[in-house]
Design a protein around this motif. Structure first.
Motif, PDB file in Angstrom:
ATOM      1  N   GLU A  11       0.802  -1.225   0.000  1.00  0.00           N
ATOM      2  CA  GLU A  11       0.000   0.000   0.000  1.00  0.00           C
ATOM      3  C   GLU A  11       0.835   1.276   0.000  1.00  0.00           C
ATOM      4  OE1 GLU A  11      -2.668  -0.233   3.286  1.00  0.00           O
ATOM      5  OE2 GLU A  11      -3.854  -1.862   2.401  1.00  0.00           O
ATOM      6  N   SER A  13       3.386   4.318  -0.890  1.00  0.00           N
ATOM      7  CA  SER A  13       3.769   5.035  -2.105  1.00  0.00           C
ATOM      8  C   SER A  13       5.272   5.293  -2.076  1.00  0.00           C
ATOM      9  CB  SER A  13       3.010   6.363  -2.213  1.00  0.00           C
ATOM     10  OG  SER A  13       3.304   7.184  -1.097  1.00  0.00           O
ATOM     11  N   THR A  31       2.176   4.189  -6.223  1.00  0.00           N
ATOM     12  CA  THR A  31       1.970   3.017  -5.372  1.00  0.00           C
ATOM     13  C   THR A  31       2.266   1.744  -6.151  1.00  0.00           C
ATOM     14  OG1 THR A  31      -0.396   2.924  -5.956  1.00  0.00           O
ATOM     15  CG2 THR A  31       0.206   4.159  -3.974  1.00  0.00           C
ATOM     16  N   GLU A  99      -2.127   7.822  -3.529  1.00  0.00           N
ATOM     17  CA  GLU A  99      -2.762   7.063  -2.466  1.00  0.00           C
ATOM     18  C   GLU A  99      -3.185   5.707  -2.997  1.00  0.00           C
ATOM     19  OE1 GLU A  99      -5.965   9.086  -0.653  1.00  0.00           O
ATOM     20  OE2 GLU A  99      -4.779  10.849  -0.045  1.00  0.00           O
ATOM     21  N   TYR A 100      -2.986   4.686  -2.179  1.00  0.00           N
ATOM     22  CA  TYR A 100      -3.338   3.329  -2.582  1.00  0.00           C
ATOM     23  C   TYR A 100      -4.853   3.188  -2.635  1.00  0.00           C
ATOM     24  CZ  TYR A 100      -3.633  -1.766  -2.580  1.00  0.00           C
ATOM     25  OH  TYR A 100      -3.912  -3.067  -2.905  1.00  0.00           O
ATOM     26  N   LYS A 138       5.016  -5.530  -6.067  1.00  0.00           N
ATOM     27  CA  LYS A 138       5.451  -4.700  -4.944  1.00  0.00           C
ATOM     28  C   LYS A 138       6.217  -5.526  -3.913  1.00  0.00           C
ATOM     29  CE  LYS A 138       4.738  -0.917  -4.015  1.00  0.00           C
ATOM     30  NZ  LYS A 138       3.580  -0.164  -3.528  1.00  0.00           N
TER      31      LYS A 138
END
Length: 270
Positions: A11, A13, A31, A99-100, A138
Motif C-alpha cells: 500500500e 507510495s 503506489t 494514495e493506494y 510490490k
C-alpha cells in the motif's frame, strides 16, 4: 499484533526520479512497483500524452527501454522532492501524491499469494489477476519490467506445446499470453490439439504423393481439420518436425500409382 509489513509494502507510495542517461528529468510518486511505473511512462509517451515529460521522451529519448531509468528517492512526498530538485525536472506542477486505492489485502491472503501462482491465487481469492500481479510486483515475487515477464526462451522453447499454455506459464512464472505468443511465433500447435510427429509426416507425405490430394481430402483421411492440414503443408505449424525426404515422397507416389492400377484392373475384370 502489529500491522503486517507486507501489507504496508503493497500500500505504500514511493517518491521516484525518472532519469535519462543518468540525468534527472522528472519526479513522481506511485503506489506501483517502480519498474511497472516506468513501463507506464514509456507507454504514455508513445500514445502522445502532451505533458512536458512525454514530449521530451518522444523528442530526445531514442530508445526508451534502454535509455530511461527509474530510481526511488529519499523523500517522504513528491512536493518535498520537487522543492529540492524541481529546477532539474520537467514536472508541470507538483501532484498531490499517490494514495493506494487497490485491493484490501489481509495477511492470510498474502500467504496465498506467496504460495500459489498468480492464476491460482486469483481463483482462490476475491482478487483479480491484475490485483494479484500488482501486489506480487510490490512484494518482489515477480519481475515488473514491462508487460510480460522476461523469459529465457532458449531454456523453455523445447517445452512449448508439450503441455497446456497455462501450465507452462505457471512453471515459467510468466503470463499465459506470453507463452501463447511465443508458441505461435515458433509455429507450434497447442498441446490439446498437437499431433504426433509421425502423423504430421504422414499428412505431409500423402498430400505431396497424391496429385489429386487437397487439404480437405487429406484432412478427412486423418480425421483432422482442413486448416490443420493447410498450416502443416504451408509450414506454418510443426516447424520443429522434420519433413520426410524426397525419396519417401517418391516411394509413396509409386505405391499409390501401383495401388490405383490394381484397382483399375479389378474393375475391368469385374
Amino acid at each position: 499484533m502489529g500491522t503486517d509489513n507486507r501489507i504496508q509494502t503493497i500500500e505504500e507510495s514511493t517518491v521516484y526520479g525518472l532519469y535519462h542517461h543518468g540525468e534527472l528529468i522528472y519526479v513522481g510518486c506511485t503506489t506501483l512497483a517502480l519498474k511497472r511505473r516506468l513501463c507506464f511512462h514509456r507507454s504514455d509517451a508513445s500514445k502522445g500524452n502532451d505533458a512536458p515529460i512525454y514530449g521530451y521522451i518522444r523528442k530526445h529519448v531514442d530508445a526508451p527501454k534502454e535509455d530511461l531509468e527509474i530510481r526511488a528517492l529519499d523523500y517522504d512526498t513528491e512536493a518535498a522532492a520537487l522543492q529540492d530538485l524541481g529546477h532539474k525536472t520537467l514536472n508541470a506542477q507538483a501532484a498531490d501524491g499517490a494514495e493506494y486505492e487497490g485491493y484490501d489485502w489481509t495477511s492470510e491472503e498474502i500467504d496465498v499469494l506467496e504460495e500459489e501462482s498468480l492464476n491460482e491465487a486469483s481463483k482462490r481469492l476475491d482478487a483479480s489477476f491484475n490485483q494479484c500481479r500488482r501486489a506480487a510486483m510490490k512484494l518482489g515475487l515477480i519481475d515488473g519490467d514491462g508487460a510480460y515477464t522476461r523469459v529465457d526462451w532458449s531454456v523453455w522453447d523445447e517445452a512449448l506445446g508439450t503441455m497446456s499454455d497455462p501450465k507452462l506459464a505457471e512453471k515459467i512464472g510468466c503470463s499465459v499470453a506470453n507463452v501463447n505468443e511465443r508458441r505461435r511465433a515458433k509455429g507450434i500447435e497447442a498441446y490439446q490439439s498437437r499431433l504426433s510427429d509421425d502423423k504430421v509426416r504422414a499428412i505431409w507425405t500423402r498430400y505431396h504423393a497424391l496429385e489429386e490430394a487437397t487439404y480437405a481430402s487429406v484432412a478427412e483421411c486423418f480425421n483432422v481439420s482442413k486448416g490443420t492440414v493447410a498450416r502443416i503443408i504451408r509450414k506454418e505449424t510443426y516447424q520443429d518436425v522434420e519433413r520426410p525426404p524426397r525419396i519417401t515422397i517418391e516411394v509413396a507416389k509409386r505405391y499409390h500409382a501401383q495401388k490405383d492400377k490394381s484397382t483399375d484392373k479389378g474393375r475391368i475384370l469385374a
